[in-house]
Design a protein around this motif. Structure first.
Motif, PDB file in Angstrom:
ATOM      1  N   ILE A 201       0.868  -1.177   0.000  1.00 34.60           N
ATOM      2  CA  ILE A 201       0.000   0.000   0.000  1.00 34.60           C
ATOM      3  C   ILE A 201       0.901   1.221   0.000  1.00 34.60           C
ATOM      4  O   ILE A 201       1.760   1.363   0.867  1.00 34.60           O
ATOM      5  CB  ILE A 201      -0.910   0.037   1.249  1.00 34.60           C
ATOM      6  N   LYS A 202       0.716   2.088  -0.994  1.00 32.63           N
ATOM      7  CA  LYS A 202       1.460   3.352  -1.040  1.00 32.63           C
ATOM      8  C   LYS A 202       0.440   4.465  -0.851  1.00 32.63           C
ATOM      9  O   LYS A 202      -0.551   4.538  -1.560  1.00 32.63           O
ATOM     10  CB  LYS A 202       2.179   3.524  -2.371  1.00 32.63           C
ATOM     11  N   THR A 203       0.692   5.304   0.124  1.00 36.57           N
ATOM     12  CA  THR A 203      -0.242   6.372   0.439  1.00 36.57           C
ATOM     13  C   THR A 203       0.511   7.564   1.012  1.00 36.57           C
ATOM     14  O   THR A 203       1.719   7.511   1.191  1.00 36.57           O
ATOM     15  CB  THR A 203      -1.322   5.872   1.423  1.00 36.57           C
ATOM     16  N   GLU A 204      -0.221   8.609   1.324  1.00 34.14           N
ATOM     17  CA  GLU A 204       0.385   9.769   1.967  1.00 34.14           C
ATOM     18  C   GLU A 204       0.328   9.588   3.471  1.00 34.14           C
ATOM     19  O   GLU A 204      -0.698   9.206   4.020  1.00 34.14           O
ATOM     20  CB  GLU A 204      -0.370  11.048   1.584  1.00 34.14           C
ATOM     21  N   ASN A 205       1.404   9.904   4.118  1.00 33.35           N
ATOM     22  CA  ASN A 205       1.496   9.738   5.555  1.00 33.35           C
ATOM     23  C   ASN A 205       0.744  10.832   6.307  1.00 33.35           C
ATOM     24  O   ASN A 205       0.226  10.599   7.370  1.00 33.35           O
ATOM     25  CB  ASN A 205       2.961   9.723   5.996  1.00 33.35           C
ATOM     26  N   SER A 206       0.674  12.005   5.763  1.00 32.48           N
ATOM     27  CA  SER A 206       0.140  13.144   6.504  1.00 32.48           C
ATOM     28  C   SER A 206      -1.311  12.968   6.932  1.00 32.48           C
ATOM     29  O   SER A 206      -1.741  13.550   7.908  1.00 32.48           O
ATOM     30  CB  SER A 206       0.263  14.411   5.654  1.00 32.48           C
ATOM     31  N   THR A 207      -2.064  12.116   6.237  1.00 29.56           N
ATOM     32  CA  THR A 207      -3.484  11.975   6.568  1.00 29.56           C
ATOM     33  C   THR A 207      -3.745  10.958   7.671  1.00 29.56           C
ATOM     34  O   THR A 207      -4.828  10.920   8.225  1.00 29.56           O
ATOM     35  CB  THR A 207      -4.289  11.580   5.322  1.00 29.56           C
ATOM     36  N   TYR A 208      -2.787  10.104   7.994  1.00 27.34           N
ATOM     37  CA  TYR A 208      -3.018   9.042   8.978  1.00 27.34           C
ATOM     38  C   TYR A 208      -2.069   9.176  10.164  1.00 27.34           C
ATOM     39  O   TYR A 208      -0.868   9.158   9.996  1.00 27.34           O
ATOM     40  CB  TYR A 208      -2.810   7.663   8.350  1.00 27.34           C
ATOM     41  N   SER A 209      -2.617   9.283  11.343  1.00 30.94           N
ATOM     42  CA  SER A 209      -1.756   9.222  12.517  1.00 30.94           C
ATOM     43  C   SER A 209      -1.945   7.878  13.205  1.00 30.94           C
ATOM     44  O   SER A 209      -0.994   7.198  13.520  1.00 30.94           O
ATOM     45  CB  SER A 209      -2.054  10.362  13.471  1.00 30.94           C
ATOM     46  N   ASN A 210      -3.166   7.464  13.401  1.00 32.10           N
ATOM     47  CA  ASN A 210      -3.473   6.157  13.983  1.00 32.10           C
ATOM     48  C   ASN A 210      -4.563   5.504  13.158  1.00 32.10           C
ATOM     49  O   ASN A 210      -5.611   6.108  12.941  1.00 32.10           O
ATOM     50  CB  ASN A 210      -3.965   6.294  15.420  1.00 32.10           C
ATOM     51  N   PHE A 211      -4.323   4.289  12.695  1.00 35.20           N
ATOM     52  CA  PHE A 211      -5.379   3.552  12.016  1.00 35.20           C
ATOM     53  C   PHE A 211      -5.114   2.071  12.154  1.00 35.20           C
ATOM     54  O   PHE A 211      -4.073   1.649  12.621  1.00 35.20           O
ATOM     55  CB  PHE A 211      -5.535   3.982  10.557  1.00 35.20           C
ATOM     56  N   PHE A 212      -6.085   1.260  11.752  1.00 38.36           N
ATOM     57  CA  PHE A 212      -5.921  -0.178  11.822  1.00 38.36           C
ATOM     58  C   PHE A 212      -6.054  -0.774  10.426  1.00 38.36           C
ATOM     59  O   PHE A 212      -6.590  -0.156   9.520  1.00 38.36           O
ATOM     60  CB  PHE A 212      -6.926  -0.814  12.786  1.00 38.36           C
ATOM     61  N   ILE A 213      -5.563  -1.993  10.277  1.00 38.45           N
ATOM     62  CA  ILE A 213      -5.661  -2.726   9.026  1.00 38.45           C
ATOM     63  C   ILE A 213      -6.455  -3.995   9.302  1.00 38.45           C
ATOM     64  O   ILE A 213      -6.282  -4.630  10.344  1.00 38.45           O
ATOM     65  CB  ILE A 213      -4.265  -3.084   8.477  1.00 38.45           C
ATOM     66  N   GLU A 214      -7.305  -4.345   8.359  1.00 34.95           N
ATOM     67  CA  GLU A 214      -8.127  -5.549   8.471  1.00 34.95           C
ATOM     68  C   GLU A 214      -7.787  -6.465   7.302  1.00 34.95           C
ATOM     69  O   GLU A 214      -7.561  -6.003   6.192  1.00 34.95           O
ATOM     70  CB  GLU A 214      -9.599  -5.157   8.430  1.00 34.95           C
ATOM     71  N   VAL A 215      -7.745  -7.776   7.550  1.00 32.85           N
ATOM     72  CA  VAL A 215      -7.469  -8.744   6.501  1.00 32.85           C
ATOM     73  C   VAL A 215      -8.599  -9.767   6.477  1.00 32.85           C
ATOM     74  O   VAL A 215      -8.960 -10.329   7.515  1.00 32.85           O
ATOM     75  CB  VAL A 215      -6.114  -9.453   6.716  1.00 32.85           C
ATOM     76  N   ILE A 216      -9.155  -9.988   5.269  1.00 28.92           N
ATOM     77  CA  ILE A 216     -10.241 -10.947   5.109  1.00 28.92           C
ATOM     78  C   ILE A 216      -9.861 -11.953   4.031  1.00 28.92           C
ATOM     79  O   ILE A 216      -9.133 -11.636   3.095  1.00 28.92           O
ATOM     80  CB  ILE A 216     -11.577 -10.258   4.750  1.00 28.92           C
ATOM     81  N   SER A 217     -10.354 -13.182   4.188  1.00 28.67           N
ATOM     82  CA  SER A 217     -10.135 -14.235   3.205  1.00 28.67           C
ATOM     83  C   SER A 217     -11.215 -15.287   3.404  1.00 28.67           C
ATOM     84  O   SER A 217     -11.501 -15.682   4.546  1.00 28.67           O
ATOM     85  CB  SER A 217      -8.753 -14.858   3.390  1.00 28.67           C
ATOM     86  N   ILE A 218     -11.823 -15.733   2.313  1.00 28.71           N
ATOM     87  CA  ILE A 218     -12.881 -16.745   2.412  1.00 28.71           C
ATOM     88  C   ILE A 218     -12.299 -18.020   2.999  1.00 28.71           C
ATOM     89  O   ILE A 218     -11.239 -18.487   2.585  1.00 28.71           O
ATOM     90  CB  ILE A 218     -13.503 -17.011   1.031  1.00 28.71           C
TER      91      ILE A 218
END
Length: 150
Positions: A89-106
């Motif tokens: 994932i490539k994104t801008e750092n300035s918009t996120y200070s704290n977040f979570f990631i979720e992973v799903i798979s059937i």
């Protein structure tokens, strides 16, 4: 000579067992019996650079093999993993200070990270380990039947 060989075989087996058991202990646990591991995290070296790269792999916790049918979800981002279970994932750092990631798979239990502080980070590597879902899958090939409540 046979005693020496059998002793070395026993020690090797013990070493393998200990390393496998510590593998699961190193994971950050989640509410769904899986886990994740933050491998490395690099601070920004260029002060005005706002690019953030989050990457890693998704594995089956039991077999240790990569999952190629998983989806990684981050705020406003949905990434399908590669055939080798890898994601980037490539994104801008300035918009996120704290977040979570979720992973799903059937066929596997969904997992989420705790909140991760990404301020002033340039790169972060997170590997995910999913547990098979023991609930039966429902086959909906005939479509979804709508029900009315009474």
């Amino acid at each position: 000579m046979k005693k020496h060989i059998s002793l070395s075989v026993i020690l090797t087996c013990l070493l393998v067992l200990v390393s496998c058991s510590s593998f699961k202990k190193d994971l950050i646990p989640t509410y769904n019996a899986g886990g994740y591991r933050i491998i490395n995290s690099k601070e920004k070296s260029i002060p005005n650079s706002n690019e953030l790269i989050i990457s890693g792999k998704v594995y089956d916790i039991k077999t240790g093999k990569p999952l190629n049918n998983a989806t990684v979800l981050a705020p406003c981002i949905r990434i399908q993993v590669s055939s080798k279970g890898e994601y980037t994932i490539k994104t801008e750092n300035s918009t996120y200070s704290n977040f979570f990631i979720e992973v799903i798979s059937i066929g596997y239990k969904t997992i989420q990270t705790n909140f991760i502080d990404l301020k002033n980070k340039k790169e972060i590597t997170i590997d995910f380990y999913l547990t098979e879902d023991d609930r039966p899958l429902i086959n909906c090939e005939g479509g979804v039947k709508e029900m009315k409540s009474k």
